[in-house]
Write a protein that holds these residues in place. Structure first.
Motif, PDB file in Angstrom:
ATOM      1  N   VAL A 118      -0.170  -7.334 -10.369  1.00 18.50           N
ATOM      2  CA  VAL A 118      -0.741  -6.342 -11.268  1.00 18.50           C
ATOM      3  C   VAL A 118      -1.110  -5.069 -10.499  1.00 18.50           C
ATOM      4  O   VAL A 118      -0.798  -3.955 -10.917  1.00 18.50           O
ATOM      5  CB  VAL A 118      -1.982  -6.934 -11.975  1.00 18.50           C
ATOM      6  CG1 VAL A 118      -2.886  -5.831 -12.494  1.00 18.50           C
ATOM      7  CG2 VAL A 118      -1.547  -7.823 -13.124  1.00 18.50           C
ATOM      8  N   LEU A 119      -1.743  -5.245  -9.348  1.00 17.25           N
ATOM      9  CA  LEU A 119      -2.136  -4.073  -8.555  1.00 17.25           C
ATOM     10  C   LEU A 119      -0.923  -3.284  -8.116  1.00 17.25           C
ATOM     11  O   LEU A 119      -0.912  -2.058  -8.153  1.00 17.25           O
ATOM     12  CB  LEU A 119      -2.917  -4.511  -7.323  1.00 17.25           C
ATOM     13  CG  LEU A 119      -4.382  -4.836  -7.535  1.00 17.25           C
ATOM     14  CD1 LEU A 119      -5.015  -5.192  -6.219  1.00 17.25           C
ATOM     15  CD2 LEU A 119      -5.085  -3.654  -8.162  1.00 17.25           C
ATOM     16  N   LYS A 132       0.834  -1.199   0.000  1.00 19.12           N
ATOM     17  CA  LYS A 132       0.000   0.000   0.000  1.00 19.12           C
ATOM     18  C   LYS A 132       0.873   1.255   0.000  1.00 19.12           C
ATOM     19  O   LYS A 132       0.657   2.182  -0.767  1.00 19.12           O
ATOM     20  CB  LYS A 132      -0.913   0.010   1.217  1.00 19.12           C
ATOM     21  CG  LYS A 132      -1.629   1.334   1.372  1.00 19.12           C
ATOM     22  CD  LYS A 132      -2.980   1.174   1.976  1.00 19.12           C
ATOM     23  CE  LYS A 132      -3.716   2.491   1.974  1.00 19.12           C
ATOM     24  NZ  LYS A 132      -5.065   2.382   1.497  1.00 19.12           N
ATOM     25  N   VAL A 133       1.881   1.238   0.870  1.00 12.83           N
ATOM     26  CA  VAL A 133       2.704   2.439   1.020  1.00 12.83           C
ATOM     27  C   VAL A 133       3.563   2.700  -0.218  1.00 12.83           C
ATOM     28  O   VAL A 133       3.645   3.823  -0.699  1.00 12.83           O
ATOM     29  CB  VAL A 133       3.577   2.300   2.279  1.00 12.83           C
ATOM     30  CG1 VAL A 133       4.656   3.359   2.298  1.00 12.83           C
ATOM     31  CG2 VAL A 133       2.702   2.396   3.520  1.00 12.83           C
ATOM     32  N   TYR A 134       4.161   1.630  -0.744  1.00 10.51           N
ATOM     33  CA  TYR A 134       5.134   1.868  -1.814  1.00 10.51           C
ATOM     34  C   TYR A 134       4.573   1.726  -3.218  1.00 10.51           C
ATOM     35  O   TYR A 134       5.158   2.207  -4.178  1.00 10.51           O
ATOM     36  CB  TYR A 134       6.342   0.950  -1.635  1.00 10.51           C
ATOM     37  CG  TYR A 134       7.126   1.332  -0.401  1.00 10.51           C
ATOM     38  CD1 TYR A 134       7.875   2.519  -0.365  1.00 10.51           C
ATOM     39  CD2 TYR A 134       7.079   0.542   0.747  1.00 10.51           C
ATOM     40  CE1 TYR A 134       8.560   2.889   0.776  1.00 10.51           C
ATOM     41  CE2 TYR A 134       7.768   0.907   1.897  1.00 10.51           C
ATOM     42  CZ  TYR A 134       8.500   2.085   1.899  1.00 10.51           C
ATOM     43  OH  TYR A 134       9.173   2.462   3.029  1.00 10.51           O
ATOM     44  N   THR A 135       3.444   1.017  -3.396  1.00 10.56           N
ATOM     45  CA  THR A 135       2.917   0.887  -4.752  1.00 10.56           C
ATOM     46  C   THR A 135       1.508   1.441  -4.871  1.00 10.56           C
ATOM     47  O   THR A 135       1.000   1.600  -5.975  1.00 10.56           O
ATOM     48  CB  THR A 135       2.879  -0.586  -5.207  1.00 10.56           C
ATOM     49  OG1 THR A 135       1.812  -1.251  -4.521  1.00 10.56           O
ATOM     50  CG2 THR A 135       4.179  -1.290  -4.924  1.00 10.56           C
ATOM     51  N   GLY A 136       0.832   1.693  -3.753  1.00  9.09           N
ATOM     52  CA  GLY A 136      -0.514   2.225  -3.831  1.00  9.09           C
ATOM     53  C   GLY A 136      -1.582   1.167  -4.035  1.00  9.09           C
ATOM     54  O   GLY A 136      -2.743   1.495  -4.191  1.00  9.09           O
ATOM     55  N   ALA A 137      -1.190  -0.128  -4.028  1.00  8.09           N
ATOM     56  CA  ALA A 137      -2.192  -1.194  -4.171  1.00  8.09           C
ATOM     57  C   ALA A 137      -3.089  -1.182  -2.936  1.00  8.09           C
ATOM     58  O   ALA A 137      -2.598  -1.270  -1.816  1.00  8.09           O
ATOM     59  CB  ALA A 137      -1.508  -2.546  -4.319  1.00  8.09           C
ATOM     60  N   HIS A 138      -4.399  -1.062  -3.139  1.00 12.08           N
ATOM     61  CA  HIS A 138      -5.309  -0.920  -2.002  1.00 12.08           C
ATOM     62  C   HIS A 138      -5.365  -2.207  -1.187  1.00 12.08           C
ATOM     63  O   HIS A 138      -5.450  -3.298  -1.738  1.00 12.08           O
ATOM     64  CB  HIS A 138      -6.704  -0.561  -2.497  1.00 12.08           C
ATOM     65  CG  HIS A 138      -7.551   0.063  -1.423  1.00 12.08           C
ATOM     66  ND1 HIS A 138      -8.200  -0.681  -0.492  1.00 12.08           N
ATOM     67  CD2 HIS A 138      -7.817   1.353  -1.127  1.00 12.08           C
ATOM     68  CE1 HIS A 138      -8.860   0.134   0.334  1.00 12.08           C
ATOM     69  NE2 HIS A 138      -8.633   1.382  -0.042  1.00 12.08           N
ATOM     70  N   GLU A 139      -5.308  -2.028   0.156  1.00 11.18           N
ATOM     71  CA  GLU A 139      -5.210  -3.207   1.022  1.00 11.18           C
ATOM     72  C   GLU A 139      -6.448  -4.093   0.965  1.00 11.18           C
ATOM     73  O   GLU A 139      -6.365  -5.283   1.263  1.00 11.18           O
ATOM     74  CB  GLU A 139      -4.913  -2.780   2.465  1.00 11.18           C
ATOM     75  CG  GLU A 139      -6.101  -2.234   3.251  1.00 11.18           C
ATOM     76  CD  GLU A 139      -6.366  -0.756   2.995  1.00 11.18           C
ATOM     77  OE1 GLU A 139      -5.728  -0.199   2.090  1.00 11.18           O
ATOM     78  OE2 GLU A 139      -7.225  -0.175   3.680  1.00 11.18           O
ATOM     79  N   LEU A 199     -12.108  -6.850  -9.841  1.00  3.98           N
ATOM     80  CA  LEU A 199     -11.755  -5.464  -9.505  1.00  3.98           C
ATOM     81  C   LEU A 199     -10.329  -5.143  -9.935  1.00  3.98           C
ATOM     82  O   LEU A 199     -10.041  -4.047 -10.413  1.00  3.98           O
ATOM     83  CB  LEU A 199     -11.908  -5.233  -8.002  1.00  3.98           C
ATOM     84  CG  LEU A 199     -13.343  -5.076  -7.524  1.00  3.98           C
ATOM     85  CD1 LEU A 199     -13.381  -5.007  -6.009  1.00  3.98           C
ATOM     86  CD2 LEU A 199     -13.954  -3.822  -8.123  1.00  3.98           C
ATOM     87  N   ALA A 200      -9.447  -6.128  -9.753  1.00  5.75           N
ATOM     88  CA  ALA A 200      -8.071  -5.922 -10.211  1.00  5.75           C
ATOM     89  C   ALA A 200      -8.048  -5.777 -11.723  1.00  5.75           C
ATOM     90  O   ALA A 200      -7.305  -4.960 -12.274  1.00  5.75           O
ATOM     91  CB  ALA A 200      -7.190  -7.083  -9.772  1.00  5.75           C
ATOM     92  N   VAL A 201      -8.883  -6.570 -12.403  1.00  5.40           N
ATOM     93  CA  VAL A 201      -8.988  -6.475 -13.860  1.00  5.40           C
ATOM     94  C   VAL A 201      -9.448  -5.074 -14.257  1.00  5.40           C
ATOM     95  O   VAL A 201      -8.904  -4.455 -15.176  1.00  5.40           O
ATOM     96  CB  VAL A 201      -9.974  -7.546 -14.391  1.00  5.40           C
ATOM     97  CG1 VAL A 201     -10.390  -7.256 -15.812  1.00  5.40           C
ATOM     98  CG2 VAL A 201      -9.347  -8.932 -14.287  1.00  5.40           C
ATOM     99  N   MET A 202     -10.417  -4.556 -13.520  1.00  8.92           N
ATOM    100  CA  MET A 202     -10.931  -3.212 -13.802  1.00  8.92           C
ATOM    101  C   MET A 202      -9.830  -2.152 -13.646  1.00  8.92           C
ATOM    102  O   MET A 202      -9.677  -1.271 -14.489  1.00  8.92           O
ATOM    103  CB  MET A 202     -12.083  -2.913 -12.851  1.00  8.92           C
ATOM    104  CG  MET A 202     -12.565  -1.483 -12.863  1.00  8.92           C
ATOM    105  SD  MET A 202     -13.613  -1.139 -11.441  1.00  8.92           S
ATOM    106  CE  MET A 202     -12.395  -0.982 -10.140  1.00  8.92           C
TER     107      MET A 202
END
Lengths: 353, 333
Positions: free
Chosen positions: B312-313, A126-133, B258-261
């Motif tokens: 991917v995310l 989350k912190v370094y790539t912004g991927a939502h938890e 959702l990841a696909v979106m």
């Protein structure tokens, strides 16, 4: 006090709709709920069952509630709990020759560490790539299921000749947590931890930082708080709590790791955290409530012929009503209090913010 | 002087390289083993159907400002209702319609929670999921069996084309419907008044409101309509892919969608590409497992789609931009 009233109303409404569903499937709600109560509190054995069911829920509830304080949604408590459970089992059956006062805490610690490390992954992402938890933790849940299935059916499988299912060997006696009368020691640990979490959140600088990040990330950054550090640390502690929950379940109740035995505990943590209005002291009664429902559900199935899954429906309804504060406040003619903390999880969705 | 073509190439350099590489790869594989190549590609398409439907559902919601993490629950409930209706009536069509309507109802519930009750949208979606897990678990009875499932229909002439024919033109009806829907959503989103209003409501609801667009109504309508797509995905799983229902049968597809979106940058056609990529990963994994080419425990192979989602995310996160007003409840002045 008012938030307690909100929670109680939500619980009452959920039970009421649950009763309607029971009526619709041709079961008397009085009989069903009566059996549920009897199965949960009828005698010392029932009480012990309720406390045992509530114990991991206090941990997972605390885990989710703690992350909520930093506006992080740890749906991954489930996966962290599974890893905690299997690692505690591995230490429990694999390490020999230790006295109980070292072996049991060691296994607990190992389980907690496993949960913490696993929860660090979504924090760092989350912190370094912004991927939502929300998505990463759900994906990690599936990965944890696969990983623990593999371990319990592969390298750590119970090789005794009688066993054909996927499970680890039983843990040694020295790793087991004692039960005092009807009270499992794990439950006592969980209540103490609720106190520790309260202290951490409201009596320390770190807790203040967590709550500031939760209320307003930008303001926190502006005030010189390292938001990245706080978010990762929050996830780690949250995972530690969940992992400990798994370890306590292994060492106090199940006695080994077996796939399918810990299903749903992490998700129930979400309901519990919200019922508790994310307050650590609210988590304990909320967990007791859900624990009682789970403990009594077998009795209910036996006496009233109701599928156990009805309690999942009631829990989902509780979650709905407790989240629908707007609705509840209208019903109770209650005004919003000034300075109330609001739970907002949808910031930073999809982007790095 | 810049010609339009040159601009096009420059803007789509990555995609062009990927497309050429894909064609070369498929040609090479087809040359090596035509049968397996066709099987893997056809399976990729099949695996991608629920993902793209889920992604379209999420995309329409988010384009109008509503996060939908309840897609998993919508799919599951729809799959269950399709199953029940098929068991009771024996009709595949009625079962599909029931699933689609169930998806719409769940979508409406999400709209009600996020627009009217102003519940945090992520919690609202979680409520949907938990209600779906609970209800399907409670009402599911072991021993019920569906009456048949959708069978492939070969489209004359087109189905005779090598590779493309067997992959795209020998499919059961819901697959065709999905392929059409991708383009329909694309068209509506970018070339109609509805699409323009949807995007306005998702980017800047206040401005849209000032111009006389009813933000609440748009959000209600879109999330409900989008729910039909998730419902179709559920019907697809029961009536076309599996031919039965199992507890928790959606297996995280709603979340992968959702990841696909996100990977598809909230754009229908790009999301389709992303869904095909995920479908391909799953199909390849199954094929490798089937051939025994991998000496890896099946649990590790089973992790692949979820790992891919995380990668991917992490890879695109922060570099994509979601609709500006996503997740924020709108309060009229």
């Amino acid at each position: 006090m008012r938030s307690v009233l909100l929670s109680l109303t939500a619980i009452a409404l959920a039970l009421f709709i649950g009763a309607l569903i029971l009526l619709a499937s041709g079961v008397s709600p009085l009989v069903a709920y009566g059996a549920l109560l009897k199965g949960a509190f009828g005698d010392a054995q029932a009480l012990q069952r309720t406390l045992e069911k509530a114990t991991p829920l206090v941990f997972s509830g605390l885990a989710v509630a703690f992350a909520f304080k930093a506006s992080l949604f740890n749906i991954g408590a489930q996966g962290q709990l599974l890893l905690g459970a299997i690692i505690a089992a591995a230490v429990g059956f694999g390490v020999e020759g230790l006295p109980p006062y070292i072996h049991a805490p060691l296994a607990l610690l190992a389980g907690a560490t496993a949960g913490a490390l696993f929860a660090a992954i979504p924090g760092v992402l989350k912190v370094y790539t912004g991927a939502h938890e929300v998505i990463t933790t759900i994906m990690l849940n599936y990965i944890a299921i696969n990983l623990t299935d593999y371990l319990a059916d592969g390298p750590w499988k119970d090789r005794s000749p009688m066993n054909i299912v996927a499970r680890t060997p039983a843990i040694l006696e020295s790793a087991r947590l004692p039960t005092w009368g009807p009270i499992p020691s794990g439950f006592v640990i969980s209540v103490i931890l609720a106190g520790v979490i309260y202290w951490l959140l409201w009596k320390t600088t770190f807790g203040f930082e967590i709550r500031t990040v939760g209320q307003n990330r930008h303001a926190a950054r502006y005030a010189g708080i390292s938001v990245a550090k706080v978010m990762i640390a929050t996830m780690v502690i949250s995972g530690l709590l969940a992992g400990l929950g798994g370890a306590v379940e292994t060492q106090g109740v199940v006695g080994r790791y077996q796939p399918g035995f810990n299903v749903g505990l992490g998700f129930e943590g979400i309901t519990i955290a919200l019922l508790a209005k994310t307050h650590p002291f609210g988590v304990v009664p909320a967990a007791l409530l859900v624990g009682a429902m789970k403990a009594g559900s077998s009795q209910m199935q036996f006496a009233a012929d109701v599928a156990k899954e009805i309690i999942d429906v009631i829990q989902a309804l509780m979650l709905f009503f407790i989240s629908a504060e707007f609705l509840l406040r209208r019903m109770l003619r209650m005004k919003e209090e000034a300075g109330e903390e609001k739970l907002v999880l949808s910031t930073g969705w999809g982007s790095g913010d | 002087m810049k010609t339009p073509w040159r601009t096009f190439f420059r803007q789509n350099r990555g995609r062009m390289i990927a497309a050429v590489a894909l064609v070369l790869f498929v040609a090479y594989a087809y040359n090596r083993n035509a049968q397996i190549t066709e099987a893997v590609l056809a399976s990729s398409l099949r695996q991608s159907i629920p993902l793209i439907l889920g992604a379209l559902c999420g995309l329409i919601g988010e384009r109008s400002g509503i996060i939908n993490i309840g897609i998993e629950g919508q799919m599951l409930m729809a799959a269950f209702v399709s199953f029940l209706v098929n068991v009771k009536t024996g009709s595949l069509i009625l079962a599909t319609i029931a699933g689609v309507l169930m998806g719409a109802l769940m979508g409406w519930a999400l709209a009600f929670m996020s627009v009217t009750l102003r519940i945090d949208q992520i919690i609202g979606g979680t409520v949907l999921n938990m209600i779906a897990f609970g209800l399907t678990g409670y009402f599911y009875q072991v021993g019920l069996a569906t009456k048949g499932k959708f069978q492939p229909i070969a489209i004359p002439l087109l189905s005779k084309i090598p590779i493309i024919g067997p992959v795209f033109f020998q499919n059961p009806p819901l697959t065709y419907l999905t392929l059409v829907l991708i383009f329909v959503v694309h068209f509506f989103l970018y070339y109609t008044r509805w699409g323009l209003r949807t995007r306005a409501v998702g980017e800047h609801p206040r401005a849209a409101d000032t111009l006389g667009i009813d933000v609440y109504r748009m959000r209600y309508m879109n999330v409900t309509l989008a729910g039909m797509l998730a419902g179709l995905a559920g019907a697809y799983l029961t009536l076309e892919a599996v031919g039965s229902f199992e507890r928790m049968m959606t297996n995280g597809r709603g979340f992968v969608a959702l990841a696909v979106m996100i990977f598809g940058k909230w754009d229908p056609l790009s999301a389709w590409g992303a869904a095909l990529l995920f479908g391909f990963a799953t199909a390849l994994q199954t094929q490798l497992q089937f051939m025994g080419a991998l000496q890896i425990p099946h649990q590790f192979i089973g992790m692949l789609p979820y790992l891919l989602t995380i990668i991917v995310l992490a890879g695109v996160g922060g570099r994509t931009r979601p609709p500006a007003a996503v997740g924020q409840p709108y309060v009229k002045e």
